[in-house]
Write a protein that holds these residues in place. Structure first.
Motif, mmCIF file in Angstrom:
data_model
loop_
_atom_site.group_PDB
_atom_site.id
_atom_site.type_symbol
_atom_site.label_atom_id
_atom_site.label_comp_id
_atom_site.label_asym_id
_atom_site.label_seq_id
_atom_site.Cartn_x
_atom_site.Cartn_y
_atom_site.Cartn_z
ATOM 1 N N ALA A 187 15.813 3.401 14.763
ATOM 2 C CA ALA A 187 14.421 3.964 15.069
ATOM 3 C C ALA A 187 13.768 2.454 14.822
ATOM 4 C CB ALA A 187 13.840 5.035 13.985
ATOM 5 N N VAL A 188 12.520 2.676 15.375
ATOM 6 C CA VAL A 188 11.376 1.665 15.166
ATOM 7 C C VAL A 188 10.080 2.386 14.339
ATOM 8 C CG1 VAL A 188 9.974 0.103 16.082
ATOM 9 C CG2 VAL A 188 12.019 0.535 17.289
ATOM 10 N N GLU A 189 9.898 1.807 13.247
ATOM 11 C CA GLU A 189 8.863 2.346 12.325
ATOM 12 C C GLU A 189 7.571 1.466 12.789
ATOM 13 O OE1 GLU A 189 10.930 3.840 8.202
ATOM 14 O OE2 GLU A 189 10.236 1.641 8.624
ATOM 15 N N PHE A 190 6.261 2.045 13.000
ATOM 16 C CA PHE A 190 5.267 1.408 13.392
ATOM 17 C C PHE A 190 4.322 1.614 12.226
ATOM 18 C CE2 PHE A 190 6.885 2.154 17.399
ATOM 19 C CZ PHE A 190 6.536 1.045 18.006
ATOM 20 N N CYS A 191 3.916 0.476 11.577
ATOM 21 C CA CYS A 191 3.344 0.628 10.176
ATOM 22 C C CYS A 191 1.906 -0.167 10.327
ATOM 23 C CB CYS A 191 4.271 -0.075 9.468
ATOM 24 S SG CYS A 191 5.870 0.249 9.293
ATOM 25 N N HIS A 192 0.854 0.143 9.211
ATOM 26 C CA HIS A 192 -0.151 -0.302 9.037
ATOM 27 C C HIS A 192 -0.230 -0.676 7.625
ATOM 28 C CE1 HIS A 192 -4.528 -1.273 9.445
ATOM 29 N NE2 HIS A 192 -4.808 -0.749 8.286
ATOM 30 N N ARG A 193 -0.655 -1.741 7.109
ATOM 31 C CA ARG A 193 -0.639 -2.183 5.787
ATOM 32 C C ARG A 193 -2.176 -2.893 5.421
ATOM 33 N NH1 ARG A 193 3.550 -5.717 2.448
ATOM 34 N NH2 ARG A 193 2.666 -5.807 0.318
ATOM 35 N N LYS A 194 -2.634 -2.552 4.412
ATOM 36 C CA LYS A 194 -3.818 -3.190 3.807
ATOM 37 C C LYS A 194 -3.387 -4.068 2.695
ATOM 38 C CE LYS A 194 -7.373 -0.068 5.798
ATOM 39 N NZ LYS A 194 -8.437 0.791 5.274
ATOM 40 N N ILE A 195 -3.968 -5.520 2.545
ATOM 41 C CA ILE A 195 -3.565 -6.204 1.432
ATOM 42 C C ILE A 195 -4.913 -6.748 0.794
ATOM 43 C CG2 ILE A 195 -2.306 -8.212 0.413
ATOM 44 C CD1 ILE A 195 -0.529 -8.166 2.981
ATOM 45 N N PRO A 196 -5.584 -6.135 -0.368
ATOM 46 C CA PRO A 196 -7.024 -6.893 -0.764
ATOM 47 C C PRO A 196 -6.684 -8.296 -1.547
ATOM 48 C CG PRO A 196 -6.188 -5.174 -1.855
ATOM 49 C CD PRO A 196 -5.052 -5.101 -0.809
ATOM 50 N N TYR A 197 -7.805 -8.928 -1.488
ATOM 51 C CA TYR A 197 -7.818 -10.260 -2.467
ATOM 52 C C TYR A 197 -9.236 -10.247 -2.804
ATOM 53 C CZ TYR A 197 -8.117 -14.786 -4.016
ATOM 54 O OH TYR A 197 -8.038 -15.972 -4.728
ATOM 55 N N GLU A 198 -9.398 -10.231 -4.306
ATOM 56 C CA GLU A 198 -10.897 -10.500 -4.645
ATOM 57 C C GLU A 198 -10.554 -11.545 -6.030
ATOM 58 O OE1 GLU A 198 -14.493 -7.812 -6.040
ATOM 59 O OE2 GLU A 198 -12.522 -6.998 -6.005
#
Length: 283
Positions: free
Chosen positions: A118-129
Motif C-alpha cells: 500500500a501507499v499511505e498519503f499523510c499530512h503532518r503538522k510540526i509546530p515550533y515556538e
C-alpha cells in the motif's frame, strides 16, 4: 524537496512595554546594590572592597532591550510505501484474490496472513515556538514569556524609540534557527508532495530597563547596576549598551522584507535583507 516558506498575515509586529517602575524607585534600588557593580572578585575580596564613599554615580539611562517571540509551523504532505499484513480467518483458504490480484497466504505458527502493498498519503503538522533574548544572553526559562503575559504593552506600527538597544539577533539568524529545528524532525517518507513552513509570529518586543553606571574612584573601575523597569529586579555587574536604534522602523518594513527574509531558509540562496536590519542593527 525544498521547503516553501511563507509569512502569515500580520506575522511581523513590534511591541513596547509600558514602564512600571519610576526612575526614583529604580535609583533607590540601584544605590542599595552599587557596591556589587564591579564583579564577583571585588565583591568577595576581603582586603580590597568598594566602600560607600568611594563609589559614585556617573550616569544613568532608561533603555529598551529587545527580545523575540517566534511561532511557526511546518506542514508536510508526504507518502510512504508500506506492507499491510491482513489476517486470513478461513482455515481452509490457500490463496486470496482481491480485485484480480492473487495474494499467497503465509503461515507463522497458528497465524495465517496475506500481505498487501500500500501507499499511505499523510499530512503532518510540526509546530515550533520560542522566546529569544535579543542581546544573546542566557535568560531564565519562562521569563520573557512572563513579561508578555503579565505586563501592559503597546503595538507600534512605527517605532521611534531612541532609547531602544539594537538587537544582536538578526532576523535571518532567528529564522535559520527555526528552520534547523523544524527540519531536524525526522519524517519517514518515500515522496514529499508539499513541505511548507509558515511563520505565524515574528514579534519583536522592547522592555524598559534602567542602567546606572558607577565609578569605583580609588580603583579607577566602572561598573553597572541594572534595574528591570517592569519587575524591579536588580541585576548586579550589569552592562552598558552603546548601540541604539538611530532610524525609524515600521511594521510595514518588516512585512515587506519578509519575502527576502524567507530565503534564509534555503541553503546557499542570496540573502538581501536590508530594511529589516534597521530594526535589528540600527544601520
Amino acid at each position: 524537496m525544498q521547503e516553501n516558506v511563507r509569512f502569515a498575515d500580520n506575522a511581523a509586529k513590534i511591541f513596547v512595554f509600558d514602564q512600571v517602575y519610576p526612575l526614583a524607585a529604580a535609583t533607590e534600588q540601584a544605590n542599595k546594590k552599587k557596591l556589587y557593580a564591579f564583579g564577583l572578585a571585588a565583591k568577595l575580596n576581603p582586603f580590597k572592597r568598594p566602600k560607600e564613599e568611594t563609589v559614585l554615580l556617573l550616569k544613568h539611562e532608561l533603555r529598551y532591550e529587545p527580545f523575540w517571540h517566534v511561532a511557526t509551523k511546518r506542514e508536510v504532505d508526504f507518502s510512504r510505501e508500506i506492507n499491510y499484513p491482513v489476517d486470513v480467518g478461513n482455515a481452509y483458504a490457500n490463496k486470496v484474490v482481491i480485485n484480480g490480484t492473487e495474494y499467497p497466504i503465509t503461515e507463522q505458527g497458528n497465524k495465517r496472513t496475506i500481505t498487501l502493498a500500500a501507499v499511505e498519503f499523510c499530512h503532518r503538522k510540526i509546530p515550533y515556538e520560542d522566546y529569544l533574548d535579543g542581546l544573546c544572553r542566557d535568560v531564565k526559562k519562562g521569563a520573557l514569556e512572563n513579561y508578555i503575559r503579565k505586563y501592559k504593552l503597546q503595538e507600534h506600527v512605527e517605532l521611534q524609540l531612541p532609547e531602544a538597544v539594537a538587537s544582536q539577533v538578526r532576523v535571518p539568524t532567528l529564522l535559520q534557527k527555526v528552520n534547523q529545528t523544524l527540519s531536524a524532525e525526522a519524517i519517514n517518507a518515500h515522496e514529499f508532495q508539499q513541505d511548507t513552513i509558515t511563520v505565524e509570529k515574528a514579534y519583536l518586543y522592547y522592555r524598559p530597563v534602567f542602567a546606572f553606571q558607577y565609578s569605583w574612584t580609588t580603583e579607577d573601575k566602572v561598573g553597572v547596576i541594572e534595574v528591570d523597569g517592569l519587575t524591579g529586579e536588580v541585576i548586579e555587574n550589569g552592562q552598558w549598551f552603546k548601540d541604539k536604534i538611530e532610524s525609524i522602523a515600521t511594521r510595514e518594513m518588516m512585512f515587506e522584507a519578509s519575502a527576502e527574509i524567507a530565503s534564509a531558509f534555503v541553503p546557499g540562496s542570496g540573502l538581501a535583507v536590508k530594511v529589516i536590519e534597521k530594526i535589528t542593527t540600527g544601520s
